[in-house]
Design an enzyme around this catalytic site. Sequence first.
Site, PDB file in Angstrom:
ATOM      1  N   TYR A   1       8.338 -18.572  -5.833  1.00  0.00           N
ATOM      2  CA  TYR A   1       8.380 -17.188  -5.331  1.00  0.00           C
ATOM      3  C   TYR A   1       7.351 -17.074  -4.217  1.00  0.00           C
ATOM      4  O   TYR A   1       6.153 -17.159  -4.467  1.00  0.00           O
ATOM      5  CB  TYR A   1       8.048 -16.249  -6.485  1.00  0.00           C
ATOM      6  CG  TYR A   1       8.065 -14.771  -6.153  1.00  0.00           C
ATOM      7  CD1 TYR A   1       9.212 -14.151  -5.665  1.00  0.00           C
ATOM      8  CD2 TYR A   1       6.939 -13.976  -6.370  1.00  0.00           C
ATOM      9  CE1 TYR A   1       9.235 -12.789  -5.400  1.00  0.00           C
ATOM     10  CE2 TYR A   1       6.951 -12.610  -6.106  1.00  0.00           C
ATOM     11  CZ  TYR A   1       8.102 -12.027  -5.621  1.00  0.00           C
ATOM     12  OH  TYR A   1       8.122 -10.680  -5.361  1.00  0.00           O
TER      13      TYR A   1
ATOM     14  N   TYR B   1      11.755 -10.357 -17.051  1.00  0.00           N
ATOM     15  CA  TYR B   1      10.457 -10.946 -16.738  1.00  0.00           C
ATOM     16  C   TYR B   1       9.345  -9.901 -16.799  1.00  0.00           C
ATOM     17  O   TYR B   1       8.329 -10.064 -17.464  1.00  0.00           O
ATOM     18  CB  TYR B   1      10.491 -11.583 -15.335  1.00  0.00           C
ATOM     19  CG  TYR B   1       9.133 -12.017 -14.878  1.00  0.00           C
ATOM     20  CD1 TYR B   1       8.593 -13.215 -15.326  1.00  0.00           C
ATOM     21  CD2 TYR B   1       8.362 -11.217 -14.043  1.00  0.00           C
ATOM     22  CE1 TYR B   1       7.329 -13.602 -14.940  1.00  0.00           C
ATOM     23  CE2 TYR B   1       7.097 -11.598 -13.658  1.00  0.00           C
ATOM     24  CZ  TYR B   1       6.584 -12.786 -14.101  1.00  0.00           C
ATOM     25  OH  TYR B   1       5.315 -13.166 -13.733  1.00  0.00           O
ATOM     26  N   HIS B   2       9.590  -8.790 -16.114  1.00  0.00           N
ATOM     27  CA  HIS B   2       8.533  -7.777 -16.012  1.00  0.00           C
ATOM     28  C   HIS B   2       8.315  -7.026 -17.312  1.00  0.00           C
ATOM     29  O   HIS B   2       7.279  -6.416 -17.509  1.00  0.00           O
ATOM     30  CB  HIS B   2       8.841  -6.811 -14.877  1.00  0.00           C
ATOM     31  CG  HIS B   2       8.764  -7.497 -13.546  1.00  0.00           C
ATOM     32  ND1 HIS B   2       7.575  -7.874 -12.998  1.00  0.00           N
ATOM     33  CD2 HIS B   2       9.726  -7.918 -12.712  1.00  0.00           C
ATOM     34  CE1 HIS B   2       7.812  -8.486 -11.852  1.00  0.00           C
ATOM     35  NE2 HIS B   2       9.106  -8.528 -11.664  1.00  0.00           N
TER      36      HIS B   2
ATOM     37  N   LYS C   1      -3.010   5.010  -8.982  1.00  0.00           N
ATOM     38  CA  LYS C   1      -2.739   3.811  -8.204  1.00  0.00           C
ATOM     39  C   LYS C   1      -2.410   4.200  -6.767  1.00  0.00           C
ATOM     40  O   LYS C   1      -1.343   4.727  -6.501  1.00  0.00           O
ATOM     41  CB  LYS C   1      -1.558   3.053  -8.802  1.00  0.00           C
ATOM     42  CG  LYS C   1      -1.886   2.341 -10.095  1.00  0.00           C
ATOM     43  CD  LYS C   1      -0.707   1.566 -10.632  1.00  0.00           C
ATOM     44  CE  LYS C   1      -0.312   0.413  -9.749  1.00  0.00           C
ATOM     45  NZ  LYS C   1      -1.298  -0.656  -9.647  1.00  0.00           N
TER      46      LYS C   1
ATOM     47  N   ASP D   1       1.924  -0.370  -4.591  1.00  0.00           N
ATOM     48  CA  ASP D   1       1.986  -1.274  -5.732  1.00  0.00           C
ATOM     49  C   ASP D   1       2.365  -0.514  -6.994  1.00  0.00           C
ATOM     50  O   ASP D   1       1.714   0.446  -7.364  1.00  0.00           O
ATOM     51  CB  ASP D   1       0.609  -1.946  -5.887  1.00  0.00           C
ATOM     52  CG  ASP D   1       0.430  -2.592  -7.238  1.00  0.00           C
ATOM     53  OD1 ASP D   1       1.425  -3.136  -7.765  1.00  0.00           O
ATOM     54  OD2 ASP D   1      -0.695  -2.563  -7.758  1.00  0.00           O
TER      55      ASP D   1
ATOM     56  N   HIS E   1       2.791  -1.931 -10.122  1.00  0.00           N
ATOM     57  CA  HIS E   1       2.435  -2.601 -11.381  1.00  0.00           C
ATOM     58  C   HIS E   1       1.431  -1.728 -12.114  1.00  0.00           C
ATOM     59  O   HIS E   1       0.242  -1.763 -11.830  1.00  0.00           O
ATOM     60  CB  HIS E   1       1.843  -3.980 -11.119  1.00  0.00           C
ATOM     61  CG  HIS E   1       2.847  -4.961 -10.602  1.00  0.00           C
ATOM     62  ND1 HIS E   1       3.174  -5.039  -9.275  1.00  0.00           N
ATOM     63  CD2 HIS E   1       3.608  -5.882 -11.238  1.00  0.00           C
ATOM     64  CE1 HIS E   1       4.091  -5.983  -9.122  1.00  0.00           C
ATOM     65  NE2 HIS E   1       4.382  -6.500 -10.294  1.00  0.00           N
TER      66      HIS E   1
END
Lengths: 663, 345
Positions: A19, A173-174, A538, A542, A544
């Site tokens: 990636y 995945y996340h 945040k 981003d 996350h």
Amino acid sequence: MSSIDSRPERDRPWMFRTYSGHSSAKASNALYRSNLAKGQTGLSVAFDLPTQTGYDSDHPLSRGEVGKVGVPICHIDDMQVLFDEIPLEKMNTSMTINATAAWLLSLYIATAERQGTDQSALRGTTQNDIITEYLSRGTFVFPPEASMRLTSEIVSYTVDHVPNWNPMNVCSYHLQEAGATPVQEIAYSMANAISILDVVRAMPEVDDETLSRVFGRISFFLNAGIRFVEEMCKCRAMNQLWEEIGRDRYGITNEKMLRLRYGVQVNSLGLTEAQPENNIIRIALEALGVTLSKRARARSLQLPAWNEALGLPRPWDQQLSLRTQQILAYETDLLEYGDLFDGSHVVEAKTAALLEEARAELQSVLDMGGAVTAVENAYMKQKLVESQTERLRAIESGEMTVVGVNEYIEAVDSPLVEEGAGSILKVDESAEREQIASLEAFRNRRNAADAAAALKNLEDVIKNGGNIMAPSIAAAKAGVTTGEWSQILRDVFGEYRAPTGVVAAPVAEASEDVNQVRKRVDALSETLGRRLKILVGKPGLDGHSNGAEQIAVKARDVGMEVVYDGIRLTPQEIVQSAQDEGVHVIGLSILSGSHGVLVTDVVEQLKDAGMGTIPVVVGGIIPDDDAEKLEAAGVRRVYTPKDFDLTRIMDEIVDVVAESNDG
Amino acid sequence: MTADSANPGSRAELEAARKLAERVCAGERSAISQALNAVDDNRPDHREARLALLDAVASHARGVRIGVTGAPGAGKSTLLDALVSGLRERDRSVGVLAVDPSSQRTGGALLGDRMRLSSSARDAGVFLRSLAARDQLGGLSEVTGPSLDILSAALDYVFVETVGVGQSEAQVIDVVDTLVFVAQPAAGDLIQFMKAGILEWPDLFFVNKSDLGDVATRAAAELRAGLDLGQRRDPDRVPPVLTGSARDGLGIDALIDGLEEHTAYLAARGLGEARRREGRSKRIEHALQVRYGRFGVAKLGSAKDLATAIEADPSVSVDRMVDALGRRIERALTRAEAPDDPRGA
């Protein structure tokens, strides 16, 4: 004894990917070509956050984010540079792109045509999974219904026009990065796939035969954690459940279409900043978990770099990850056997147990109305926040061993990260400036009338309910930019803010340490005259949010009043919230590497608003010398992944507030 | 001033409070924030500043106060978001007070409502403060009333959002001019609410999620029928039942029109003043009850005596009046404890 000549026939290895992407299309192209030359067999494109969330590089929200976590792609010329001298007819390209998937795929198709390749010959994957974005990664833009529509239109377009394309890569995945247990990873990814398949099945143009092909083209993207035996069983369980769903829910009979196809990116959550070389071993073991059982072997594999928790990996770091795959595939005898675990009671029992629990959890999501409902009512998100809170508690208490972090901390200094080793890649700060200049040049040289006409046509088609792909491909060719394309969709669909899932998180059983901090929060609240109030937010693009959520929950648990402002905030919005809410301290979380610009902005704007006395603390992937710069700019504390003890962080926040309110 | 003040505070303090109040009334953002912090400040040596501030804004409540209530999941936050955007389009300044119902024994609270307000609702004309319900489980925090007093001195519209669980409605009507009830169709809540007698309070009903079609229409019809039969706060007026979808922005304009109509209705009949007076009295009584209990409040005489005492000076703030009457109760209780005091009861 077997000699070299009498070696049994080997299976074809999975596809090796990394990636990657950063700075600019040109720099990323050079990286891709060098990775391919080293034996990588597919590409996995990382886009920067403005591209993922549909902003051009010169948009105010893009500030500080251009080229940071991936490559900026604003228009067809960027895409063309990205794949310069990489023949797309031979390449298998995976694109981690969701909200703007239709657009990036359109640019890819238009670029292929420029290379002389027809779209029907293209192979690759668009992630195109919005549910996961709502739950964890945060690069969604549009409300659920509109997102489902976009995803299903890409699916229905590609199944006829780009038949070898994987239009949707259901990304669990996340979920694991957000704390999902194996059962949750299985159940939620299946619920997610079902939510799209149900929409596709209801489309008037989709008959049984088409549905079967669509089913066969949905792929998955899993995570592989360090508990590699359980992870292998998870993959086996998913194989079985997917087949069941295909047969029972969708009436698929074609065996080939029923097979679960998945790629894997191994776990980043468990990679540590402390003793980072240990990650090399973790990554190898995690890779083993998803390749060991032939029946549950990944179709493609991406390994992270050992130094991911420190910052952006260098080409050398990525090379090491590729070599790990090559050793596993070409040196060991792994690919010479059938499935090693068929008939193993242990593996079968574990698989069956996972399956049973996953079926039950899937059913409860379906009973409440499916994945979209479970996003809107925050059910899945809450479950993930709970799991993550539990995981962090286990690490803090020592119940879960993390070598080098909460046990076996005694170590000699690592020569890999010693001063002067330059152990991470720094994105050239001029990359953003150059990208903006090149974008302006593109806007000047394109035919403005063509672009405007293409945008108008796009808008008409969306409003009239037609498929978005054809007008998007036309727009790509006409020189429309990423920001322009997205703005049309924003205007038509609106923007969405997803629930945070933190509000209902149960209060954890307090340890002695937590009680100590609680007492200090109580005492300081008395002195302050009202309860200690913290803003957690945040800044930037981003999404996350796992770290910020855990900080918010912990702050609540030690007795603070927490305003959790969620993701994608401008510095100005953060300062306004801090003022409106009357907070005593601000906690910012940034993982995209754009902390330099964004945090400094917040601090400056606080001063301008006369709130310079409100202390700011920052958490994220922040290299040491950046941390020093931030502290020099007025940030009171900087936390990085090695600060896993949240209770201690809270204790320090109490210190910081006490210091700021002295006298 | 009829209310006796034992601790008048320093001249400088009073002057500072007056200045801050002026800035609040001018709509200055930093002043609003500072004033909200001040009314939340429970340090004894800051009490006089707090009271002075509340007195100074007491006669400046120009903004319309609106309560938004309904069961969890009815879409209150989404509706608020839409209302804020709609009012901004009409160039009105808006304040939102989000009271979070979750009270933790730790004192901590996660105030998550902000999250759902979209960026379009975050401009300079919008002020947002979240409050934890703290020890008032299921009800309004004690600081809700004073916070609304500050916000409505500064802004055109002020919203307070509560969860429809009963206790908070009974309290919220004391602090708002108009109460909006958000219903979600087909959740079975309506019958529950009718049974709980909560439906008698709202001035406007909004049946959300009209995209659900028939169920929404049916819920609205049931509601109208229920209102015709049931008890109502204002016997002269049947509250309108509107339908729409907060998510899709449908019916929002009509709802804002409905809010404006209700404000005009209250003004035309002089009901607005009466409601605020009544609410003020109830807040004072409630605060005295919490602090001194029934026994203590009885020291002020009969219910009528209490009402007379409270209404004697409508110009001072609720908190000042609570303080003044509280001291009278305390004196009475002290006398009662001293048996050889000839003035004792």
